[in-house]
Each structure stands twice: as C-alpha cells, then as structure tokens.
Design a protein around this motif. Structure first.
Motif, PDB file in Angstrom:
ATOM      1  N   GLY A 130     -20.731 -31.486   7.673  1.00  0.00           N
ATOM      2  CA  GLY A 130     -19.907 -30.465   8.428  1.00  0.00           C
ATOM      3  C   GLY A 130     -21.143 -29.359   8.395  1.00  0.00           C
ATOM      4  O   GLY A 130     -22.304 -29.419   8.286  1.00  0.00           O
ATOM      5  N   ASN A 131     -20.510 -28.067   8.264  1.00  0.00           N
ATOM      6  CA  ASN A 131     -21.289 -27.192   8.261  1.00  0.00           C
ATOM      7  C   ASN A 131     -21.267 -26.288   6.866  1.00  0.00           C
ATOM      8  O   ASN A 131     -21.055 -25.197   6.604  1.00  0.00           O
ATOM      9  N   GLY A 132     -21.413 -27.165   5.984  1.00  0.00           N
ATOM     10  CA  GLY A 132     -21.555 -26.880   4.501  1.00  0.00           C
ATOM     11  C   GLY A 132     -19.999 -26.287   3.968  1.00  0.00           C
ATOM     12  O   GLY A 132     -19.889 -25.582   2.855  1.00  0.00           O
ATOM     13  N   LEU A 158     -24.908 -15.220  -1.025  1.00  0.00           N
ATOM     14  CA  LEU A 158     -23.641 -15.329  -1.096  1.00  0.00           C
ATOM     15  C   LEU A 158     -23.262 -14.425  -2.649  1.00  0.00           C
ATOM     16  O   LEU A 158     -24.275 -14.426  -3.294  1.00  0.00           O
ATOM     17  N   GLU A 159     -22.202 -14.052  -2.774  1.00  0.00           N
ATOM     18  CA  GLU A 159     -21.594 -13.377  -3.957  1.00  0.00           C
ATOM     19  C   GLU A 159     -21.613 -14.231  -4.970  1.00  0.00           C
ATOM     20  O   GLU A 159     -20.853 -15.062  -5.061  1.00  0.00           O
ATOM     21  N   VAL A 160     -22.521 -13.956  -5.986  1.00  0.00           N
ATOM     22  CA  VAL A 160     -22.335 -14.944  -7.168  1.00  0.00           C
ATOM     23  C   VAL A 160     -22.281 -13.833  -8.456  1.00  0.00           C
ATOM     24  O   VAL A 160     -22.310 -12.823  -8.363  1.00  0.00           O
ATOM     25  N   PRO A 161     -21.810 -14.681  -9.435  1.00  0.00           N
ATOM     26  CA  PRO A 161     -21.753 -13.812 -10.869  1.00  0.00           C
ATOM     27  C   PRO A 161     -22.840 -13.098 -11.287  1.00  0.00           C
ATOM     28  O   PRO A 161     -24.031 -13.215 -10.959  1.00  0.00           O
ATOM     29  N   GLU A 162     -22.559 -11.982 -12.035  1.00  0.00           N
ATOM     30  CA  GLU A 162     -23.448 -11.107 -12.494  1.00  0.00           C
ATOM     31  C   GLU A 162     -24.387 -11.882 -13.341  1.00  0.00           C
ATOM     32  O   GLU A 162     -24.220 -12.501 -14.188  1.00  0.00           O
ATOM     33  N   ALA A 214     -33.852 -25.160  -9.213  1.00  0.00           N
ATOM     34  CA  ALA A 214     -33.272 -24.108  -8.215  1.00  0.00           C
ATOM     35  C   ALA A 214     -31.792 -23.629  -8.322  1.00  0.00           C
ATOM     36  O   ALA A 214     -30.987 -24.159  -9.084  1.00  0.00           O
ATOM     37  N   THR A 215     -31.741 -22.261  -8.316  1.00  0.00           N
ATOM     38  CA  THR A 215     -30.374 -21.855  -8.674  1.00  0.00           C
ATOM     39  C   THR A 215     -29.732 -21.447  -7.213  1.00  0.00           C
ATOM     40  O   THR A 215     -30.368 -20.756  -6.439  1.00  0.00           O
ATOM     41  N   VAL A 216     -28.743 -22.284  -6.660  1.00  0.00           N
ATOM     42  CA  VAL A 216     -28.345 -21.979  -5.450  1.00  0.00           C
ATOM     43  C   VAL A 216     -26.819 -21.771  -5.159  1.00  0.00           C
ATOM     44  O   VAL A 216     -26.119 -21.851  -6.352  1.00  0.00           O
ATOM     45  N   ALA A 217     -26.242 -21.157  -3.986  1.00  0.00           N
ATOM     46  CA  ALA A 217     -25.032 -21.046  -3.780  1.00  0.00           C
ATOM     47  C   ALA A 217     -24.544 -21.636  -2.487  1.00  0.00           C
ATOM     48  O   ALA A 217     -25.586 -21.633  -1.584  1.00  0.00           O
ATOM     49  N   TYR A 218     -23.308 -22.085  -2.428  1.00  0.00           N
ATOM     50  CA  TYR A 218     -22.797 -22.587  -1.113  1.00  0.00           C
ATOM     51  C   TYR A 218     -21.241 -22.542  -1.090  1.00  0.00           C
ATOM     52  O   TYR A 218     -20.679 -22.227  -2.135  1.00  0.00           O
ATOM     53  N   GLU A 219     -20.668 -22.711  -0.060  1.00  0.00           N
ATOM     54  CA  GLU A 219     -19.212 -22.738   0.121  1.00  0.00           C
ATOM     55  C   GLU A 219     -18.877 -24.106   0.340  1.00  0.00           C
ATOM     56  O   GLU A 219     -18.725 -24.557   1.542  1.00  0.00           O
ATOM     57  N   GLY A 276     -13.478 -19.852   1.539  1.00  0.00           N
ATOM     58  CA  GLY A 276     -12.978 -19.044   0.453  1.00  0.00           C
ATOM     59  C   GLY A 276     -13.589 -19.291  -0.873  1.00  0.00           C
ATOM     60  O   GLY A 276     -13.042 -18.658  -1.917  1.00  0.00           O
ATOM     61  N   GLN A 277     -14.232 -20.299  -1.179  1.00  0.00           N
ATOM     62  CA  GLN A 277     -14.914 -20.885  -2.348  1.00  0.00           C
ATOM     63  C   GLN A 277     -16.155 -20.815  -2.480  1.00  0.00           C
ATOM     64  O   GLN A 277     -16.694 -21.182  -1.608  1.00  0.00           O
ATOM     65  N   ILE A 278     -16.794 -20.135  -3.466  1.00  0.00           N
ATOM     66  CA  ILE A 278     -18.316 -20.162  -3.563  1.00  0.00           C
ATOM     67  C   ILE A 278     -18.545 -20.836  -4.928  1.00  0.00           C
ATOM     68  O   ILE A 278     -17.984 -20.519  -5.985  1.00  0.00           O
TER      69      ILE A 278
END
Length: 230
Positions: A226-228, A45-49, A66-71, A75-77
């Motif tokens: 749900g689906n995240g 997923l697109e995360v900050p630099e 752990a460094t993780v990303a999810y929605e 439209g929100q990450i």
C-alpha cells in the motif's frame, strides 16, 4: 493451490507496479547521500523527544542501525531502531513439505534478518516489519506471507504486543521474480520517501533447516504494497 498462485500473482504485480511508478528519475534502490546513519535536523514525522531519525537516503552497511519512523495506519506513528544483521540466499530445498506453485519456483528465495527495537510511543503489535528488498531490476519486493510457521525463517510480523523498549529478532522471506538477485534491503514506507538502504555480503542460508513439520501447508508471495499505511 489456486489460492497460493493468486497470492503470488498479487506479489509480483506489486513489484512491477512500484517499479513503473519509479521511472520518473527517482531511484528506489539508493539514496542521494549518506554513507553513515546520521540524524536528520528536521524529523519527517513527529517522534518522541530524544529520538533522532536517520537521514532519508542514507546508504548503510549490514550491521549498522537506522532509526526510522512510519505510519502503519492513519493516525498512528511508529518509531523503530532497525539493525539489518544478515542477508541470506536460500534454496527451495529448505521449503520441504510446503506446496510450491510453478510461479513460486520461478523466483529466487532470500532471508533477511534484523534486530528491531520499538523506540516510539505506539504499540505496533501484529504489524509487519516495514522492510523490503530491491532486486536487480530496481523493484521493491515485499516479504512473503505464510499460512503456518516456517521454521528456517520465523516471520515478518511483530508480536501481539510490541511496545516502547520491546525488541525482536526478525527473519523475513522474500521471493525475487524471474530468479532475480537481492541487491539491497530497503526501508521505504511511501513512494515519496527517499529510501534508507542496507547492502553487504550475501551469505548462504544454513543447511538442514527444512520445514518438515509444515506438510500440506501453502506458501505464497508477498501481498500488494500500500502507501505505508498497511
């Protein structure tokens, strides 16, 4: 009491449904590789630099981050540093004053504690902590929902405002169906995601922390996953 039982039924149905969806050879409890929280080359997923995501499928020990990303919603990450600090076997004696259904008492209660830092750009205030447990039947189980404050384990939601740099020490309650065992803690925001898991020594939850102030409150199982995007 009828409402409490209905919440439990939804929670158990969610675990069973996800288990059935995982029978295609994919194992939700562990990843393909990764003994340490190494960063992936291409973010999923697109995360900050400067934010380097932990590789999907990493198998970590309690105490590792752990460094993780999810929605959390379309439209929100969100991007998080998650450090699981403890897994604890609880007992229903700690739920003194709460109305527990027969179905609830057929489960095994566990606490999971984690230190979580928002390293993304989204305000994740009010969202639930995106962690699950895996039981001995390889089922993902969502944290339980309370109608009031449960003092032994504070809760599974972020504060109303949870912005970049904010940190919280979270505690989540899980009810494993059929007196099941906690085998791992899992970050798996969607069924397609190769989960990041934590394993380690299971501790005994502290004694003398009963929720005596919570009389006449009702406690139920986790809501359906749900689906995240929840």
């Amino acid at each position: 009491m009828r409402r409490s039982a209905r919440l439990i039924a939804l929670g158990l149905a969610a675990t069973l449904a996800l288990s059935a969806c995982s029978d295609d050879g994919e194992t939700p409890a562990s990843g393909s590789s990764g003994e340490s929280p190494s960063a992936s080359e291409t973010p999923y997923l697109e995360v900050p630099e400067g934010v380097e995501l932990t590789t999907q499928g990493s198998e970590l020990e309690i105490g590792q981050t752990a460094t993780v990303a999810y929605e959390p919603r379309q439209g929100q990450i969100g991007a998080l540093d998650i450090k699981v600090t403890a897994t604890e076997k609880a007992s229903f004696s700690m739920f003194e004053g709460w109305e527990l259904t027969k179905e609830t008492r057929s489960t095994s209660p566990y606490f999971v504690r984690a230190r979580i830092t928002n390293v993304g750009e989204s305000d994740l205030g009010g969202n639930r902590v995106p962690l699950y447990i895996v039981d001995g039947e390889n089922r993902l189980i969502e944290s339980s929902v309370f109608t009031g404050t449960f003092e032994p384990c504070e809760g599974s939601e972020f504060p109303k405002k949870f912005r970049n740099g904010d940190r919280v020490n979270a505690c989540m309650v899980y009810l494993a169906p059929d007196k099941g065992e906690l085998t791992a803690v899992s970050f798996r925001p969607t069924q397609e995601f190769d989960p990041i898991t934590w394993t380690g020594e299971l501790e005994k939850a502290g004694a003398g922390q009963g929720g005596g102030k919570n009389k006449n409150k009702k406690q139920g199982g986790g809501q359906q996953q749900g689906n995240g995007n929840g």
